[in-house]
Design a protein around this motif. Structure first.
Motif, PDB file in Angstrom:
ATOM      1  N   ALA A  33      52.622 -18.066   0.203  1.00 15.30           N
ATOM      2  CA  ALA A  33      51.675 -17.707  -0.851  1.00 15.30           C
ATOM      3  C   ALA A  33      51.512 -18.848  -1.855  1.00 15.30           C
ATOM      4  CB  ALA A  33      52.137 -16.440  -1.559  1.00 15.30           C
ATOM      5  N   ARG A  34      52.625 -19.499  -2.185  1.00 13.69           N
ATOM      6  CA  ARG A  34      52.544 -20.629  -3.118  1.00 13.69           C
ATOM      7  C   ARG A  34      51.788 -21.800  -2.501  1.00 13.69           C
ATOM      8  NH1 ARG A  34      58.692 -20.265  -5.682  1.00 13.69           N
ATOM      9  NH2 ARG A  34      58.131 -18.897  -7.440  1.00 13.69           N
ATOM     10  N   LEU A  35      52.043 -22.078  -1.236  1.00 14.81           N
ATOM     11  CA  LEU A  35      51.274 -23.129  -0.559  1.00 14.81           C
ATOM     12  C   LEU A  35      49.792 -22.803  -0.554  1.00 14.81           C
ATOM     13  CD1 LEU A  35      53.348 -24.161   2.607  1.00 14.81           C
ATOM     14  CD2 LEU A  35      52.849 -25.556   0.582  1.00 14.81           C
ATOM     15  N   ALA A  36      49.473 -21.547  -0.286  1.00 16.92           N
ATOM     16  CA  ALA A  36      48.069 -21.130  -0.240  1.00 16.92           C
ATOM     17  C   ALA A  36      47.407 -21.330  -1.597  1.00 16.92           C
ATOM     18  CB  ALA A  36      47.969 -19.673   0.181  1.00 16.92           C
ATOM     19  N   ARG A  37      48.116 -21.008  -2.671  1.00 13.67           N
ATOM     20  CA  ARG A  37      47.535 -21.165  -4.010  1.00 13.67           C
ATOM     21  C   ARG A  37      47.303 -22.637  -4.345  1.00 13.67           C
ATOM     22  NH1 ARG A  37      46.658 -17.039  -7.085  1.00 13.67           N
ATOM     23  NH2 ARG A  37      47.578 -15.009  -6.610  1.00 13.67           N
ATOM     24  N   VAL A  38      48.260 -23.484  -3.996  1.00 16.39           N
ATOM     25  CA  VAL A  38      48.076 -24.915  -4.261  1.00 16.39           C
ATOM     26  C   VAL A  38      46.880 -25.440  -3.479  1.00 16.39           C
ATOM     27  CG1 VAL A  38      49.104 -27.207  -4.003  1.00 16.39           C
ATOM     28  CG2 VAL A  38      50.491 -25.308  -4.852  1.00 16.39           C
ATOM     29  N   ALA A  73      48.597 -27.608 -12.896  1.00 17.96           N
ATOM     30  CA  ALA A  73      49.121 -26.315 -12.462  1.00 17.96           C
ATOM     31  C   ALA A  73      49.563 -26.360 -10.999  1.00 17.96           C
ATOM     32  CB  ALA A  73      48.062 -25.233 -12.653  1.00 17.96           C
ATOM     33  N   ALA A  74      48.828 -27.093 -10.174  1.00 17.90           N
ATOM     34  CA  ALA A  74      49.171 -27.183  -8.755  1.00 17.90           C
ATOM     35  C   ALA A  74      50.514 -27.879  -8.562  1.00 17.90           C
ATOM     36  CB  ALA A  74      48.072 -27.923  -7.997  1.00 17.90           C
ATOM     37  N   VAL A  75      50.729 -28.980  -9.260  1.00 17.37           N
ATOM     38  CA  VAL A  75      52.002 -29.690  -9.128  1.00 17.37           C
ATOM     39  C   VAL A  75      53.136 -28.872  -9.730  1.00 17.37           C
ATOM     40  CG1 VAL A  75      53.272 -31.765  -9.810  1.00 17.37           C
ATOM     41  CG2 VAL A  75      50.934 -31.952  -8.955  1.00 17.37           C
ATOM     42  N   ASP A  76      52.872 -28.165 -10.818  1.00 17.79           N
ATOM     43  CA  ASP A  76      53.879 -27.274 -11.393  1.00 17.79           C
ATOM     44  C   ASP A  76      54.320 -26.237 -10.363  1.00 17.79           C
ATOM     45  OD1 ASP A  76      55.509 -26.079 -13.339  1.00 17.79           O
ATOM     46  OD2 ASP A  76      53.896 -24.773 -14.024  1.00 17.79           O
TER      47      ASP A  76
END
Length: 394
Positions: free
Chosen positions: A283-288, A334-337
């Protein structure tokens, strides 16, 4: 005249030129961040590559590139070192203004030197008391027998101590109003420069953006645009080139971070350490990835706006350009965070971790401050009130 540059046949060796400089930039990135020093090796490689003349027309010895080429190169450079990418991209912004608005004599004298990698151009737009506001100036030009006399204090000049030339904004005359702004190009040899203060910031440490006191005399033909009419240069060329260049650097840094995290996750060591079937990880990969695709889509639309027949001063175009800067500044950080959260303390938080997420995190924190987002949001709120039909790009 629009913000776009003429595009002849694309330089067939552009990818090779970029590929040749990336190892130098990659190898230098950690050192310039650790010591807060200018990327001398990276700039030397860029000079040799011909990329300093990317936006210079082929008729003046350059590569004849356009803003899309600028974006492509900036994204690639920022994937390795955002400081070096920003130095190069802001040079490109100055070159875009010189190509589109410089006098014929100035272009003939200067552009071939830029194309040969001899001239790195820095921007001098900030002043104490007004910050980076582009469309006003305090220090005034003085004229005598066709010569322009200038004295200028600038609190922030990216790479200023290492620049070969400067594009400087000035009030057009001592009796001119603050919004009668002129832009002047000056060679380093025409100026006396005095650096002050230190450069020890949180991120973007390699840009070496210290304060400069500048004084000197230049020829009248070195005005860029009409006297007192820098607003036309800014709205039609300088600001659009700056917004897409900055956005490309921020997107490139975030893209490089995701690329490196994916390489870690897919490596044998990563497969042992991380559960690639985890719903939270995926899910985190998808959001990035969603953040990167959204930034890239808005950037691509702004490039289409600037490459077509659309007036760059049109309200919908201005809304998208300002939104590009704000949105990419916020979402790249936000993506790198989120990637730091994904890989954890060992890989994402330690300064000596191979992924360099900690450096990218610090670098991208500067994005919202580089011409403050709040200022652009205020402008876009005003523009949104004018666009009652809510014109969107499809």
């Amino acid at each position: 005249m629009t913000a776009t540059l003429p595009r002849p046949a694309a330089d067939e060796g552009l990818r090779d030129r970029v590929a040749a400089v990336l190892p130098v930039i990659r190898d230098e990135a950690a050192t310039i961040d650790d010591r807060a020093v200018f990327p001398a090796a990276g700039l030397a490689a860029l000079r040799r590559s011909g990329l300093m003349g990317l936006l210079v027309p082929t008729s003046h010895g350059g590569l004849g590139g356009d803003l899309s080429d600028l974006v492509d190169v900036a994204v690639a450079l920022a994937g390795e070192c955002m400081s070096t990418a920003m130095i190069w991209a802001m040079h490109g912004q100055q070159v875009a203004a010189l190509v589109a608005h410089g006098s014929e004599r100035l272009r003939a004298e200067l552009l071939p030197r830029i194309a040969r990698g001899e001239v790195y151009v820095a921007s001098v737009t900030s002043e104490k008391g007004k910050g980076g506001h582009l469309l006003t100036a305090q220090a005034a030009l003085r004229r005598h027998d066709g010569v322009l006399h200038l004295e200028r204090d600038a609190p922030i000049v990216t790479g200023g101590e290492h620049a070969d030339g400067f594009l400087i904004t000035m009030r057009d005359a001592p009796d001119a109003p603050p919004d009668a702004v002129s832009a002047v190009y000056a060679d380093r040899a025409q100026l006396e420069l005095s650096a002050s203060g230190s450069w020890n910031p949180l991120g973007m440490r390699g840009t070496h953006s210290g304060a400069l006191r500048i004084s000197g005399r230049v020829g009248g033909h070195q005005l860029v645009g009409a006297p007192g009419q820098f607003r036309a240069v800014a709205v039609r060329t300088f600001a659009p080139a700056g917004h897409v260049a900055w956005a490309a650097c921020w997107l490139g840094a975030a893209r490089g971070a995701l690329r490196d995290v994916l390489a870690l996750l897919r490596s044998p060591a990563g497969r042992r350490q991380f559960d690639l079937g985890s719903e939270l990880l995926r899910a985190r990969l998808a959001r990035v990835r969603m953040e990167l695709d959204s930034m890239a889509a808005l950037l691509a639309q702004c490039l289409r706006d600037l490459a077509g027949d659309t007036d760059p001063e049109a309200v919908p175009v201005q809304l998208r350009l300002n939104a590009l800067k704000v949105f990419t500044a916020e979402r790249s950080f936000a993506a790198v965070d989120l990637l730091v959260e994904l890989v954890g303390l060992r890989h994402g938080y330690l300064r000596d971790a191979p992924l360099a997420l900690e450096r990218r995190f610090r670098d991208l924190r500067s994005a919202s401050l580089n011409y403050a987002n709040d200022r652009l949001l205020f402008a876009n709120g005003t523009l949104a009130l004018l666009d009652r039909g809510v014109s969107l790009a499809w």
